[in-house]
Motif scaffolding. Structure first.
Motif, short mmCIF file in Angstrom:
data_model
loop_
_atom_site.label_atom_id
_atom_site.label_comp_id
_atom_site.label_asym_id
_atom_site.label_seq_id
_atom_site.Cartn_x
_atom_site.Cartn_y
_atom_site.Cartn_z
N GLN A 34 11.21 -6.25 10.72
CA GLN A 34 11.68 -4.88 10.93
C GLN A 34 12.89 -4.56 10.05
OE1 GLN A 34 10.34 -2.59 12.81
NE2 GLN A 34 8.90 -3.67 14.12
N PRO A 40 7.01 0.83 11.30
CA PRO A 40 6.41 2.01 11.95
C PRO A 40 5.71 2.97 10.97
CG PRO A 40 8.59 1.58 12.85
CD PRO A 40 8.42 0.68 11.66
N HIS A 42 3.57 2.25 8.71
CA HIS A 42 2.39 1.63 8.14
C HIS A 42 1.21 2.59 8.17
CE1 HIS A 42 1.23 0.95 12.39
NE2 HIS A 42 0.01 1.00 11.91
N ARG A 44 -3.33 2.45 7.68
CA ARG A 44 -4.50 1.58 7.61
C ARG A 44 -5.25 1.79 6.31
NH1 ARG A 44 -5.43 -2.45 11.64
NH2 ARG A 44 -4.28 -1.81 13.49
N MET A 175 -3.20 -3.33 6.97
CA MET A 175 -2.10 -2.39 7.09
C MET A 175 -1.25 -2.42 5.82
SD MET A 175 -0.83 -3.12 11.03
CE MET A 175 0.84 -2.91 10.44
N LYS A 199 -0.11 -8.14 16.85
CA LYS A 199 -0.48 -7.15 17.87
C LYS A 199 -0.81 -5.81 17.23
CE LYS A 199 2.10 -9.22 21.70
NZ LYS A 199 3.21 -9.03 22.67
N ASP A 200 -0.04 -5.41 16.22
CA ASP A 200 -0.33 -4.15 15.52
C ASP A 200 -1.70 -4.21 14.83
OD1 ASP A 200 2.04 -3.02 16.32
OD2 ASP A 200 3.12 -3.57 14.50
N ARG A 203 -4.66 -3.99 17.29
CA ARG A 203 -4.84 -2.69 17.94
C ARG A 203 -5.90 -1.89 17.18
NH1 ARG A 203 -0.03 -1.09 17.50
NH2 ARG A 203 0.70 -2.14 19.38
N GLU A 205 -7.65 1.27 16.13
CA GLU A 205 -7.46 2.71 16.08
C GLU A 205 -8.78 3.45 15.88
OE1 GLU A 205 -4.61 3.34 13.03
OE2 GLU A 205 -2.97 2.33 14.09
#
Length: 263
Positions: A34, A40, A42, A44, A175, A199-200, A203, A205
């Motif tokens: 971070q 935040p 990012h 795809r 990402m 985790k990102d 996820r 989308e």
């Protein structure tokens, strides 16, 4: 006389102190993703299978269309590698036909990829490709590059209907992360950074952006036949070894007897 059995010796206390200091130094050297990158922000990308066949070894194109993020010195492309596949980190770093423009670094949350493990024994891991923002690979206005992706041996499936059994491997889209600091190239990320990144990536989308690959798999109906064939091959090999040992022993004994008779 040494001290009581309940108190550790000075040597053991010193070894424990060295181990504790080593873990503390590693934790202190680990950097937070971070702080280096704007996670935040990012976006795809897309994956395209360029392989001519549906075998175990694939060539995958990673593509991000549109303008690159401004500011900062680098961009990072994070890819989640599923348990049913693997990216060989050494292969990516050293194969010249997968070379890219500019300076690139390949980071991962695993020290190496276990290329021998089947899909049932493997675990997902994250690979981070870091590029210089001034000279990214691909066409102007975006990023595109190719990576070698290898599929693992899949669990046997019931192929009573299909002519040839296949296993399904789902690869989530990558990402693109803008990085504020170019030292991400040589960063040692902490476990918390890798876990958050995983985790990102996990996820979902949009399921339509997943890349679905079919990997050759064994047929459950052939399990008994394969087991019997393997057992037969093992027994035949043992019998052959015994025959060779007996033949060599007889030849040696005959040679010794001939030598003794001559003498």
């Amino acid at each position: 006389m040494s001290g009581g059995s309940g108190s550790p010796s000075p040597r053991r206390r010193g070894a424990a102190l060295v181990v504790a200091c080593a873990f503390w130094c590693l934790a202190a050297a680990a950097e937070d993703l971070q702080e280096l990158c704007d996670v935040p922000r990012h976006r795809r990308g897309a994956l395209l299978d360029l392989s001519a066949t549906q075998g175990f070894h694939r060539t995958i194109e990673v593509r991000f269309d549109g303008a690159l993020p401004l500011g900062g010195g680098a961009v990072a492309v994070a890819q989640l590698v599923p348990a049913g596949a693997f990216i060989d980190l050494d292969e990516v770093r050293h194969r010249h036909d997968f070379a890219w423009h500019g300076h690139i670094s390949v980071l991962s949350d695993v020290p190496f990829a276990d290329v021998e493990a089947p899909a049932s024994k493997a675990h997902p891991y994250v690979v981070l490709f870091v590029f210089d923002l001034l000279d990214p690979p691909g066409d102007s206005g975006g990023i595109s590059f190719r990576i070698p992706l290898h599929l693992r041996y899949q669990p046997p499936v019931d192929a009573s209907v299909a002519a040839r059994p296949f296993g399904q491997v789902t690869v989530r889209p990558p990402m693109l992360i803008p990085c504020k600091d170019a030292k991400i190239h040589a960063a040692t990320l902490g476990a918390a950074s890798w876990e958050g990144l995983r985790k990102d990536l996990e996820r979902r989308e949009d399921a339509s952006s997943d890349l679905e690959l079919r990997a050759p798999a064994g047929n459950v109906a052939h399990e008994d036949m394969v087991a019997l064939g393997t057992l037969g091959a093992m027994l035949a090999g043992c019998l052959w070894i015994l025959w060779v040992v007996c033949s060599v022993s007889q030849s040696t004994a005959a040679a010794r007897g001939a030598a003794q008779s001559v003498s």
